[in-house]
Design a protein around this motif. Sequence first.
Motif, PDB file in Angstrom:
ATOM      1  N   TRP A   1       0.835  -1.213   0.000  1.00 22.97           N
ATOM      2  CA  TRP A   1       0.000   0.000   0.000  1.00 22.97           C
ATOM      3  C   TRP A   1       0.868   1.260   0.000  1.00 22.97           C
ATOM      4  N   ALA A   2       1.904   1.254   0.864  1.00 26.26           N
ATOM      5  CA  ALA A   2       2.728   2.444   1.057  1.00 26.26           C
ATOM      6  C   ALA A   2       3.459   2.832  -0.233  1.00 26.26           C
ATOM      7  N   LYS A   3       4.008   1.830  -0.939  1.00 23.23           N
ATOM      8  CA  LYS A   3       4.743   2.133  -2.159  1.00 23.23           C
ATOM      9  C   LYS A   3       3.825   2.737  -3.221  1.00 23.23           C
ATOM     10  N   LYS A   4       2.565   2.303  -3.199  1.00 17.66           N
ATOM     11  CA  LYS A   4       1.604   2.799  -4.177  1.00 17.66           C
ATOM     12  C   LYS A   4       1.185   4.235  -3.815  1.00 17.66           C
ATOM     13  N   GLU A   5       0.984   4.419  -2.516  1.00 15.23           N
ATOM     14  CA  GLU A   5       0.479   5.704  -2.021  1.00 15.23           C
ATOM     15  C   GLU A   5       1.557   6.779  -2.137  1.00 15.23           C
ATOM     16  N   GLN A   6       2.788   6.409  -1.811  1.00 11.58           N
ATOM     17  CA  GLN A   6       3.876   7.384  -1.806  1.00 11.58           C
ATOM     18  C   GLN A   6       5.126   6.746  -2.428  1.00 11.58           C
ATOM     19  N   PRO A   7       5.223   6.756  -3.756  1.00  7.25           N
ATOM     20  CA  PRO A   7       6.290   5.995  -4.428  1.00  7.25           C
ATOM     21  C   PRO A   7       7.696   6.403  -3.986  1.00  7.25           C
ATOM     22  N   ASN A   8       7.873   7.629  -3.573  1.00  7.63           N
ATOM     23  CA  ASN A   8       9.242   8.039  -3.209  1.00  7.63           C
ATOM     24  C   ASN A   8       9.624   7.652  -1.777  1.00  7.63           C
ATOM     25  N   LEU A   9       8.708   7.020  -1.068  1.00  9.31           N
ATOM     26  CA  LEU A   9       9.000   6.579   0.299  1.00  9.31           C
ATOM     27  C   LEU A   9       9.968   5.404   0.250  1.00  9.31           C
ATOM     28  N   LYS A  10      11.089   5.513   0.968  1.00 11.05           N
ATOM     29  CA  LYS A  10      12.030   4.399   1.022  1.00 11.05           C
ATOM     30  C   LYS A  10      11.508   3.375   2.042  1.00 11.05           C
ATOM     31  N   ILE A  11      11.655   2.107   1.704  1.00 10.83           N
ATOM     32  CA  ILE A  11      11.130   1.072   2.601  1.00 10.83           C
ATOM     33  C   ILE A  11      12.215   0.040   2.893  1.00 10.83           C
ATOM     34  N   ILE A  12      12.417  -0.223   4.170  1.00 11.16           N
ATOM     35  CA  ILE A  12      13.289  -1.322   4.570  1.00 11.16           C
ATOM     36  C   ILE A  12      12.422  -2.344   5.306  1.00 11.16           C
ATOM     37  N   VAL A  13      12.474  -3.592   4.844  1.00  5.03           N
ATOM     38  CA  VAL A  13      11.757  -4.646   5.561  1.00  5.03           C
ATOM     39  C   VAL A  13      12.723  -5.287   6.548  1.00  5.03           C
ATOM     40  N   HIS A  14      12.278  -5.386   7.781  1.00  5.26           N
ATOM     41  CA  HIS A  14      13.114  -5.898   8.858  1.00  5.26           C
ATOM     42  C   HIS A  14      12.382  -7.085   9.467  1.00  5.26           C
ATOM     43  N   SER A  15      12.836  -8.307   9.113  1.00  5.49           N
ATOM     44  CA  SER A  15      12.007  -9.454   9.471  1.00  5.49           C
ATOM     45  C   SER A  15      12.835 -10.705   9.701  1.00  5.49           C
ATOM     46  N   VAL A  16      12.223 -11.686  10.359  1.00  7.20           N
ATOM     47  CA  VAL A  16      12.882 -12.986  10.516  1.00  7.20           C
ATOM     48  C   VAL A  16      12.652 -13.869   9.285  1.00  7.20           C
ATOM     49  N   GLU A  17      11.828 -13.400   8.408  1.00  8.22           N
ATOM     50  CA  GLU A  17      11.486 -14.171   7.214  1.00  8.22           C
ATOM     51  C   GLU A  17      12.754 -14.622   6.487  1.00  8.22           C
ATOM     52  N   ASP A  18      12.805 -15.915   6.128  1.00  6.11           N
ATOM     53  CA  ASP A  18      13.980 -16.345   5.388  1.00  6.11           C
ATOM     54  C   ASP A  18      13.623 -17.136   4.133  1.00  6.11           C
ATOM     55  N   LYS A  19      12.344 -17.083   3.763  1.00  9.36           N
ATOM     56  CA  LYS A  19      11.966 -17.756   2.517  1.00  9.36           C
ATOM     57  C   LYS A  19      12.458 -16.893   1.373  1.00  9.36           C
ATOM     58  N   THR A  20      13.498 -17.388   0.722  1.00  7.85           N
ATOM     59  CA  THR A  20      14.162 -16.568  -0.282  1.00  7.85           C
ATOM     60  C   THR A  20      13.213 -16.123  -1.390  1.00  7.85           C
ATOM     61  N   PHE A  21      12.349 -17.041  -1.793  1.00  9.43           N
ATOM     62  CA  PHE A  21      11.430 -16.716  -2.871  1.00  9.43           C
ATOM     63  C   PHE A  21      10.531 -15.537  -2.497  1.00  9.43           C
ATOM     64  N   PHE A  22      10.090 -15.594  -1.246  1.00  9.28           N
ATOM     65  CA  PHE A  22       9.191 -14.542  -0.772  1.00  9.28           C
ATOM     66  C   PHE A  22       9.932 -13.199  -0.691  1.00  9.28           C
ATOM     67  N   ILE A  23      11.149 -13.220  -0.188  1.00  9.44           N
ATOM     68  CA  ILE A  23      11.917 -11.981  -0.049  1.00  9.44           C
ATOM     69  C   ILE A  23      12.189 -11.370  -1.424  1.00  9.44           C
ATOM     70  N   LYS A  24      12.517 -12.265  -2.358  1.00 12.79           N
ATOM     71  CA  LYS A  24      12.784 -11.784  -3.719  1.00 12.79           C
ATOM     72  C   LYS A  24      11.525 -11.125  -4.294  1.00 12.79           C
ATOM     73  N   SER A  25      10.377 -11.739  -3.980  1.00 11.46           N
ATOM     74  CA  SER A  25       9.129 -11.192  -4.524  1.00 11.46           C
ATOM     75  C   SER A  25       8.840  -9.800  -3.948  1.00 11.46           C
ATOM     76  N   LEU A  26       9.301  -9.521  -2.726  1.00 11.62           N
ATOM     77  CA  LEU A  26       9.104  -8.182  -2.150  1.00 11.62           C
ATOM     78  C   LEU A  26       9.878  -7.145  -2.973  1.00 11.62           C
ATOM     79  N   PHE A  27      11.088  -7.514  -3.358  1.00  4.96           N
ATOM     80  CA  PHE A  27      11.894  -6.615  -4.193  1.00  4.96           C
ATOM     81  C   PHE A  27      11.254  -6.449  -5.571  1.00  4.96           C
ATOM     82  N   ASP A  28      10.822  -7.605  -6.138  1.00  5.38           N
ATOM     83  CA  ASP A  28      10.316  -7.580  -7.510  1.00  5.38           C
ATOM     84  C   ASP A  28       8.949  -6.916  -7.608  1.00  5.38           C
ATOM     85  N   ASN A  29       8.072  -7.253  -6.676  1.00  4.75           N
ATOM     86  CA  ASN A  29       6.677  -6.794  -6.816  1.00  4.75           C
ATOM     87  C   ASN A  29       6.417  -5.430  -6.185  1.00  4.75           C
TER      88      ASN A  29
END
Lengths: 222, 550
Positions: A80-108
């Motif tokens: 939502w945030a990237k759509k609402e304010q494209p210039n907002l920088k976002i860092i995800v800070h998580s225990v998530e380690d599913k590589t596919f999922f993390i890659k999809s955050l960058f891609d999507n």
Amino acid sequence: MFKKVIIAEDFDSINLAVMQVLSDIGVTEIHHAKYCDDAQLKIKKAILDNEPFDLLISDLSFKSDHRKVTLESGEQLVAWAKKEQPNLKIIVHSVEDKTFFIKSLFDNYNINGFVAKGRKSIEQLKTAINKLYTNNTQYISPEMAHILQDKFINEIDDYDIQLIKQLAIGVPQDKMDLKFQELGITPNSKSTIEKRVSKLKDYFKANNTVHLIAIAKDLGIA
Amino acid sequence: MIARKLHFPICIIWMFFFFISCENQKDKNLENKVYDALIEKAEDYSTNQKYDSAFYYYFKAKEACTNNEKDRIAYALFNLADIQQKHCDYAESEATATSIIALDPNYKYIYSTYNLLGLGYLEQYNYQSAIKYFNLASKTALNQADKLVYNNNIAYTLLESKKYHQAKQLLTKTLQNKLLITDKFNYARVLDNLGFTYFKMNNTKALDYLKQSFKIRDSLKNDYELIASYVHLSEYYQNYNQSLAKDYATKAYQAATKANSPDDRLEALKLLITNANANEIKNLSLEQIQISDSINLVRQTAKTQFAKIKYDASLALKESENQKTQKQLYLSLAVFIAVLSLVLFIAIRSRNKRKLQIISYETETRIAKKLHDELANDVFNTMTFADTQNLNDPDKKELLIENLDKIYTQARNISRENNQIDTGANFEQILKEMLSGYSNAQVNIIINKINTIEWLKLQKEAKIALYRTLQELMVNMKKHSQCSLVLVGFENLKNTIEITYSDNGIGCVDMLNLKKGLQNAENRIFTIKGSIIFESENNKGFKAKITIPK
């Protein structure tokens, strides 16, 4: 340095640690939210007040409780945030380690950084913020860095198997292009074959072609 | 034979049919749908004068009854006897009618049977027996109107047997009954019979009665009834007025033709011949012979037909009974199968449920064991460390944090090994990444032809089982194998998918121990009806081959 930063994180201890980091590196205005919905409201308000946030640091998983929420996960908030304010920088800070999922955050969602929660996460977070402030590149924790590179997965196919088989029955590598032409296998240029063989050597940790064949035989190919 | 009484039985039959069918149902409260359907069909054929078909269905109807359904049997038998009589098969008709009396002497409508028997004897010129049965019918008749009909039959029999005086007495008595006048048909008949009796007695009253009867019949416009009047009037005028006699004879012949009654046509022809001149006689005689021949032919064939029809009907009945038992057999078989499959279904379901419970229990204990073996030990060690060491020393603090990090990683690994698996469109990617996740500076994971498998067509359960099994193999590899290379190959075969795992590690000496460690993987593959084969030699690596059905 970034002036206005918001943290979306439901654990107080982590919240405190991150806030500490931010004030250490000189961020003046630090906001935090325990629910994605709250973060959403704050981001909206900041835009309306014409004082938008510069950076969002968000967790991915939020424990659900008695409160009914519209945004249930960090993924939804980030999207939502990237759509609402494209210039907002976002860092995800998580225990998530599913590589596919993390890659999809960058891609999507075009997130700008991913910091894995771990022993070194505080240091990494500092590095990430500094990097994102000074230039427009991405940051990812070194232990996850491989997921953004193509060489992450070692995959071979029928072409490679054929190549190993032909080598194993004695076809010299410099005559392989002719053999492949004869067998109707493409691509069969010398340079492609050479590249493939060296890729296989790399994959199979072989010192030379003979070694490669020996290893392949042991593993049941060829 | 003139149509003086032929109509009675038919009229009565029609009246009874409705009575009986209704009362049967009311009395017994038992339906016999087969019987009702057959009777209805028979009645239809009977109305259309297709007597052989009617006979067939009456017979089948009779056979469709159980021994207790006496009324139904009696009714069918009565109709059979009636049809037989219509075809002049008197002996058979008599036997059939007698069997009704034998079946149930207290049958409510027994009088109609008596009447039928009487009519049969009358046709065979056995006047004594005829009178005896008409008397019985008259006595047992349920209502006055029927009694009058039977009395008329008695009188007619007396008339035929030339006992004119007795006939006249009975008819005169019958005529006095006021009920008779309301029934115009019968009133006309009695009048006609009385007139004819007077004619035979040479009494002058004859013409008056005959004319009265003719008037009523003329007003009723019933050709069949009119035949008798024309014939009698013709006979009467023979002695007084030849041309009038001829006239009536012609009318009788026309009426008989219209009513389609061959017997009466013959009778009328006879009269015509008597009154005709020489020119006409030849043609008339020829016609008479022709009609008589065709009647004989029809009756003769009918007689032989009945035996065949009876045989056919009993054959059909047997067959239908066979079909019935067959049907019952099939039905009970179907019920049996249904019950069996239901029982099986429940049994299998409960077994599967139990299996699931066992599996989930095993998973729980496995996780619990892991928590205890891997986490609790390390947490305890770290706790002891923190308790006994001076943490102000930066080296000791570093060690503590490192230990905690190890515990953190372990906890995450346990979670990763048991978390959700996305079995949707991303499955191939996720599987690849799970496998590649075990690669590091020491170990290379090589995946062969994973894209040849049509993952979307594979069942969700199979995907989960395969994912977990491979995960367990990878965990096992990381723990024990000391290998530097792992190859995971996928092969899309005709009916199965074959997955091979091989590494170049130290292998395993003790296969039994290995199997124990991978028991879970084995179980998983078995539940999706696949198979898994392990192969290992000391220092020659470890191989596993998984085969799962598509």
